[in-house]
Design a protein around this motif. Structure first.
Motif, PDB file in Angstrom:
ATOM      1  N   ASP A   1       0.818  -1.212   0.000  1.00 43.30           N
ATOM      2  CA  ASP A   1       0.000   0.000   0.000  1.00 43.30           C
ATOM      3  C   ASP A   1       0.852   1.264   0.000  1.00 43.30           C
ATOM      4  O   ASP A   1       0.453   2.297  -0.548  1.00 43.30           O
TER       5      ASP A   1
ATOM      6  N   TRP B   1       1.813   1.700  -3.527  1.00 39.84           N
ATOM      7  CA  TRP B   1       0.633   2.166  -4.259  1.00 39.84           C
ATOM      8  C   TRP B   1       0.431   3.662  -4.082  1.00 39.84           C
ATOM      9  O   TRP B   1       0.177   4.394  -5.038  1.00 39.84           O
TER      10      TRP B   1
ATOM     11  N   PRO C   1      -8.478   2.653 -12.587  1.00 42.36           N
ATOM     12  CA  PRO C   1      -8.315   3.858 -11.770  1.00 42.36           C
ATOM     13  C   PRO C   1      -7.770   3.608 -10.369  1.00 42.36           C
ATOM     14  O   PRO C   1      -7.195   4.512  -9.764  1.00 42.36           O
ATOM     15  N   ASP C   2      -7.952   2.381  -9.859  1.00 44.38           N
ATOM     16  CA  ASP C   2      -7.447   2.083  -8.512  1.00 44.38           C
ATOM     17  C   ASP C   2      -6.185   1.225  -8.541  1.00 44.38           C
ATOM     18  O   ASP C   2      -5.713   0.767  -7.499  1.00 44.38           O
TER      19      ASP C   2
ATOM     20  N   THR D   1      -3.179   2.234  -9.194  1.00 45.17           N
ATOM     21  CA  THR D   1      -2.237   3.062  -8.447  1.00 45.17           C
ATOM     22  C   THR D   1      -3.033   4.223  -7.876  1.00 45.17           C
ATOM     23  O   THR D   1      -4.244   4.339  -8.090  1.00 45.17           O
ATOM     24  N   ALA D   2      -2.362   5.121  -7.173  1.00 43.70           N
ATOM     25  CA  ALA D   2      -3.063   6.263  -6.599  1.00 43.70           C
ATOM     26  C   ALA D   2      -3.531   7.245  -7.663  1.00 43.70           C
ATOM     27  O   ALA D   2      -4.377   8.101  -7.390  1.00 43.70           O
TER      28      ALA D   2
ATOM     29  N   ALA E   1      -5.822   8.436 -10.242  1.00 46.49           N
ATOM     30  CA  ALA E   1      -7.193   8.064 -10.588  1.00 46.49           C
ATOM     31  C   ALA E   1      -7.595   8.513 -11.982  1.00 46.49           C
ATOM     32  O   ALA E   1      -8.586   8.021 -12.528  1.00 46.49           O
TER      33      ALA E   1
ATOM     34  N   TYR F   1      -7.960  13.196  -6.474  1.00 40.63           N
ATOM     35  CA  TYR F   1      -7.829  11.763  -6.180  1.00 40.63           C
ATOM     36  C   TYR F   1      -9.071  10.941  -6.480  1.00 40.63           C
ATOM     37  O   TYR F   1      -9.015   9.711  -6.450  1.00 40.63           O
TER      38      TYR F   1
ATOM     39  N   GLY G   1     -11.963   8.598  -6.328  1.00 40.74           N
ATOM     40  CA  GLY G   1     -12.306   7.552  -5.370  1.00 40.74           C
ATOM     41  C   GLY G   1     -11.145   6.947  -4.615  1.00 40.74           C
ATOM     42  O   GLY G   1     -11.344   6.092  -3.745  1.00 40.74           O
ATOM     43  N   ASN G   2      -9.931   7.367  -4.917  1.00 38.29           N
ATOM     44  CA  ASN G   2      -8.755   6.792  -4.253  1.00 38.29           C
ATOM     45  C   ASN G   2      -8.404   7.469  -2.932  1.00 38.29           C
ATOM     46  O   ASN G   2      -7.521   6.989  -2.217  1.00 38.29           O
TER      47      ASN G   2
ATOM     48  N   ARG H   1      -8.522   5.411   0.551  1.00 34.06           N
ATOM     49  CA  ARG H   1      -7.400   4.465   0.706  1.00 34.06           C
ATOM     50  C   ARG H   1      -6.109   5.213   1.029  1.00 34.06           C
ATOM     51  O   ARG H   1      -5.315   4.754   1.863  1.00 34.06           O
TER      52      ARG H   1
END
Length: 539
Positions: free
Chosen positions: A222, A225, A424-425, A427-428, A430, A508, A510-511, A514
């Protein structure tokens, strides 16, 4: 890419492939514990502390955007992971606010904020070399893109799809995603990020170095990511990147990253403002966006072509476009000219410049340095072309005869292609559905000049283009938000962002949740922060 970056980025070229071992001067292998004989190699620089009154202080406090000049209590110049750990831990123990700077090209004053007490200068952390154990290239955060490109090119004939401003450092560029004229073919630089070493601080204030990889079984995945597009200054201090294209299994360094182009074929076409009408301008802008709408699917031949529309303010005298393609590709000249001709169709204004050139990749004339100065940039990603109302607004601001600034411009760069292949998710980053990147810019203004008129112009311009979505590019069928490497603090201000959509969604999407969870795990004390950093979750 910034104001002059549009011109710079357009100066794409190619060069002959080269192979060979890294030279000691460029590799600095003594910094890497895995190097076979570090005792025989150049040793790291010692850590240096510079304080007010030191003759070096003023030279180390300003960044590229000279609107912002910091006054930290101390500047720590470091060049090893151990030095970073010690400096961070010392600052945390003393309760001193810390910021990290690699190249100093931030659009905003994040490292020059008045509350920054300790500035960590990573500029001497600049090694570039091959790591045979990880089968990847090590790039340290202070290495400029120019140094990275030259080292990869001269020794192995490979490259990364990064930006064209050669004095930008890798630290912030890669972390925020990093794109340039090869991204439509090869994706973002961060799409080639295999691993990252980060100095983080735990809940007790203890600093340590963590290596995070994209390997599925890595407990720190993570953290990798988040650094593949999450932006800088958020989670810790990056001390090195490892770059290797996903899916590559070879141990041959010349096969680990994309091959550098041979020669680049470039077409430049510029029109005089004095002959430009609103109808002609609207046709040009609409044609340009339409071509990218139709030619940005990942893996298609059209993604070999990249270009930029240079929509300068009328006081510049000209506006136009530059398009490029690797000249080694089949039918390169015909394909490039078909693209340019499609964009120019129906404009009806005779160009003052229309040239086609083939130029070697690493020719210095193609990589001019970007001058420092005072400027303001605002950005938006596009999923499709501008509406008729937006085009009319753009014309009104660029044609405005009450405002005189030859440096002011709207630059629209080609995007999409392989950038949009990952989910889109994955990697960071989007923005995996954008086809164009737009930057609205004042350009540089002179020392001592009151910049308020330039700031007013670009802020009003941006707000009015996005009037239907609250003055900002809210993600929808037309807009894709913005790019974290182009931070704009106005998006936090309800005077300029009336959309009700937070800036975190613009950058970002939806990222962000996370990213907040990663923040909580690796920076629980919120040591690394700035006005647009990732905030810890409420719980």
């Amino acid at each position: 890419m910034k104001r002059r970056g549009f011109l710079t980025a357009a100066m794409i070229s190619g060069g002959a492939l080269a192979t060979g071992a890294a030279s000691p001067a460029s590799a600095r292998p003594g910094r890497d514990a895995r190097w076979k004989n570090p005792a025989a190699c150049p040793q790291p620089y010692r850590a240096v502390t510079v304080r007010p009154g030191d003759s070096r202080y003023n030279s180390l406090t300003g960044g590229h955007n000279q609107r912002f000049v910091g006054r930290p209590e101390s500047i720590r110049v470091v060049s090893t992971t151990e030095q970073v750990v010690a400096a961070v831990e010392e600052a945390v123990a003393a309760g001193r606010r810390i910021a990290v700077r690699s190249g100093g090209h931030c659009f905003e004053g994040f490292t020059a904020s008045p509350d920054v007490q300790v500035l960590l200068d990573m500029s001497q952390f600049d090694a570039v070399h091959h790591d045979p154990e990880r089968r990847a290239f090590v790039v340290e955060p202070g290495a400029t893109l120019g140094h990275v490109y030259r080292t990869l090119f001269k020794n192995w004939g490979v490259t990364i799809p990064g930006g064209a401003c050669l004095d930008v450092a890798a630290g912030g560029h890669i972390t925020g995603g990093g794109y340039g004229h090869l991204s439509r073919r090869h994706g973002l630089v961060s799409d080639h990020l295999y691993a990252v070493e980060v100095v983080v601080v735990d809940a007790k204030g203890k600093a340590r170095a963590v290596v995070a990889t994209r390997d599925e079984g890595d407990p720190h995945r993570d953290l990798w990511w988040a650094h593949a597009g999450g932006g800088g200054g958020n989670l810790g201090v990056i001390t090195r990147f490892w770059l290797r294209t996903p899916g590559v299994t070879s141990s041959d360094p010349a096969a680990l990253l994309p091959k550098a182009p041979g020669d680049g074929r470039r077409r430049t076409i510029m029109w005089p403002w004095e002959s430009m009408t609103e109808a002609a301008f609207s046709t040009l802008l609409r044609n340009y966006c339409t071509w990218y709408e139709r030619n940005s699917e990942p893996g298609t031949p059209s993604t070999d072509i990249w270009g930029v529309l240079l929509a300068n303010h009328r006081s510049a005298g000209v506006l136009g476009m530059v398009a490029v393609i690797d000249d080694a590709l089949p039918d390169a000249s015909r394909r490039l000219n078909a693209h340019v001709d499609a964009v120019a169709a129906g404009v009806g204004v005779t160009p003052v410049i229309d040239t086609e050139q083939v130029i070697p990749w690493m020719t210095p004339q193609n990589w001019p340095l970007e001058a420092t100065g005072r400027y303001k940039h605002k950005a938006g990603d596009l999923r499709s072309g501008y509406s008729d109302r937006q085009i009319a607004t753009i014309w009104r601001y660029l044609e405005d005869r009450t405002y005189d600034n030859p440096a002011a411009n709207l630059g629209i760069s080609g995007f999409g292609g392989q950038v949009n292949a990952p989910a889109p998710d994955a990697t960071a980053t989007a923005q995996r559905d954008a086809i164009l990147k737009a930057v609205y810019s004042t350009g540089n203004w002179a020392d001592g000049e009151d910049g308020s008129r330039h700031l007013t112009w670009v802020r009003d311009f941006y707000r009015d283009v996005y009037a239907e979505t609250g003055g900002v590019p809210v993600p929808d069928r037309r807009n894709a938000g913005s790019y974290i490497n182009y931070p704009d603090v106005d998006l936090l201000d309800t005077r300029w962002n009336t959309s009700g959509v937070p800036w975190t969604t613009l950058y970002y999407r939806g990222n962000y949740p996370r990213l907040q969870r990663v923040k909580k795990q690796y920076d629980p004390r919120n040591v690394f922060r700035h006005p647009m950093s990732i905030a810890p979750p409420a719980r």
